[in-house]
Scaffold this motif. Structure first.
Motif, mmCIF file in Angstrom:
data_model
loop_
_atom_site.group_PDB
_atom_site.id
_atom_site.type_symbol
_atom_site.label_atom_id
_atom_site.label_comp_id
_atom_site.label_asym_id
_atom_site.label_seq_id
_atom_site.Cartn_x
_atom_site.Cartn_y
_atom_site.Cartn_z
ATOM 1 N N VAL A 91 0.861 -1.072 0.010
ATOM 2 C CA VAL A 91 0.065 0.076 -0.019
ATOM 3 C C VAL A 91 0.789 1.216 -0.083
ATOM 4 N N ALA A 92 0.615 2.132 -0.965
ATOM 5 C CA ALA A 92 1.459 3.272 -0.932
ATOM 6 C C ALA A 92 0.743 4.492 -1.280
ATOM 7 N N PHE A 93 1.001 5.600 -0.434
ATOM 8 C CA PHE A 93 0.265 6.937 -0.726
ATOM 9 C C PHE A 93 1.190 7.883 -1.272
ATOM 10 N N GLY A 94 0.407 8.990 -2.024
ATOM 11 C CA GLY A 94 1.388 9.865 -2.670
ATOM 12 C C GLY A 94 0.519 10.865 -3.194
ATOM 13 N N ARG A 95 1.090 11.864 -4.176
ATOM 14 C CA ARG A 95 0.390 12.788 -4.658
ATOM 15 C C ARG A 95 0.521 12.953 -6.274
ATOM 16 N N ALA A 96 -0.690 12.739 -6.761
ATOM 17 C CA ALA A 96 -0.518 12.475 -8.288
ATOM 18 C C ALA A 96 -0.534 13.777 -9.158
ATOM 19 N N GLU A 97 0.073 13.979 -10.068
ATOM 20 C CA GLU A 97 -0.027 15.102 -11.142
ATOM 21 C C GLU A 97 0.003 14.876 -12.488
ATOM 22 N N PRO A 98 -0.469 15.304 -13.487
ATOM 23 C CA PRO A 98 -0.054 14.865 -15.088
ATOM 24 C C PRO A 98 1.534 15.436 -15.192
ATOM 25 N N VAL A 99 2.008 14.545 -16.160
ATOM 26 C CA VAL A 99 3.395 15.186 -16.562
ATOM 27 C C VAL A 99 3.021 15.886 -17.782
ATOM 28 N N THR A 100 3.408 17.017 -17.890
ATOM 29 C CA THR A 100 3.206 17.814 -19.190
ATOM 30 C C THR A 100 4.325 18.343 -19.951
ATOM 31 N N ASP A 101 5.605 17.876 -19.666
ATOM 32 C CA ASP A 101 6.954 18.117 -20.131
ATOM 33 C C ASP A 101 7.115 16.862 -21.067
ATOM 34 N N ASP A 102 7.255 17.280 -22.343
ATOM 35 C CA ASP A 102 7.396 16.078 -23.189
ATOM 36 C C ASP A 102 8.823 15.105 -23.037
ATOM 37 N N THR A 103 9.721 15.803 -22.590
ATOM 38 C CA THR A 103 11.054 15.141 -22.163
ATOM 39 C C THR A 103 10.643 13.945 -21.103
ATOM 40 N N GLU A 104 10.087 14.391 -20.078
ATOM 41 C CA GLU A 104 9.577 13.601 -19.042
ATOM 42 C C GLU A 104 8.678 12.410 -19.229
ATOM 43 N N LYS A 105 7.723 12.863 -20.174
ATOM 44 C CA LYS A 105 6.600 11.853 -20.707
ATOM 45 C C LYS A 105 7.308 10.953 -21.468
ATOM 46 N N ILE A 106 8.414 11.087 -22.382
ATOM 47 C CA ILE A 106 9.002 10.142 -23.018
ATOM 48 C C ILE A 106 9.956 9.298 -21.964
ATOM 49 N N HIS A 107 10.718 9.938 -21.071
ATOM 50 C CA HIS A 107 11.232 9.076 -20.128
ATOM 51 C C HIS A 107 10.259 7.991 -19.359
ATOM 52 N N ALA A 108 9.135 8.492 -19.119
ATOM 53 C CA ALA A 108 8.061 7.654 -18.413
ATOM 54 C C ALA A 108 7.636 6.598 -19.282
ATOM 55 N N LEU A 109 7.442 6.957 -20.636
ATOM 56 C CA LEU A 109 6.937 6.094 -21.704
ATOM 57 C C LEU A 109 8.132 4.815 -21.775
ATOM 58 N N ARG A 110 9.316 5.377 -21.903
ATOM 59 C CA ARG A 110 10.281 4.435 -22.025
ATOM 60 C C ARG A 110 10.532 3.270 -21.030
#
Length: 156
Positions: A91-110
């Motif tokens: 069980v993990a708790f955290g704070r969610a937010e959309p990623v809008t930066d394309d470089t970070e999006k590509i990193h996450a998708l990779r």
């Protein structure tokens, strides 16, 4: 946790979260009602990424209340002769937010693709060119994680 002997270390819990095939993301909707959906998480450090549509109810809920809970289980083995189950759960708790930066999006998708489609990474760059604009990524910055487990007992 009632059964302290089943507690995992934080490091063990992170390994279970890293390896889990899917997790359930729980949040509150704008009316305060619970809402939960399965996701395919990929983790790096203290961040969990998952992909989704670039708009929708899940994102509306997280925009209203970014504090979320993530649950996953692994190593689930029924033990019929004991009327029980061996398992590991997190069980993990955290704070969610959309990623809008394309470089970070590509990193996450990779990270996501390396976890779920490692045999197809040769097509990753083309897939990114074709779908980045219509793919949403959310990151959850973890603030608390715990795990427990029930191990299989050795037969005597």
């Amino acid at each position: 946790m009632r059964r302290k002997e089943r507690a995992m270390t934080e490091e063990e819990a992170r390994r279970v979260l890293d390896a889990c095939e899917y997790a359930v993301l729980s949040m509150a909707d704008p009316d305060g009602k619970p809402y939960a959906v399965p996701i395919s998480p990929a983790t790096v450090g203290n961040t969990v990424y998952f992909h989704c549509a670039p708009a929708g109810y899940k994102l509306e809920c997280m925009e209203h209340e970014p504090d979320v809970c993530l649950v996953c289980a692994g190593g689930v083995v029924p033990i019929p002769e004991q009327f029980s189950t061996a398992y590991q759960s997190v069980v993990a708790f955290g704070r969610a937010e959309p990623v809008t930066d394309d470089t970070e999006k590509i990193h996450a998708l990779r990270l996501i693709c390396e976890k779920y489609a490692p045999s197809n990474m040769g097509g990753f760059d083309e897939a990114i060119r074709n779908s980045l604009a219509r793919t949403g990524i959310v990151k959850i910055k973890l603030r608390e994680i715990s795990g427990k487990q029930k191990k299989l007992r050795e037969k005597k």
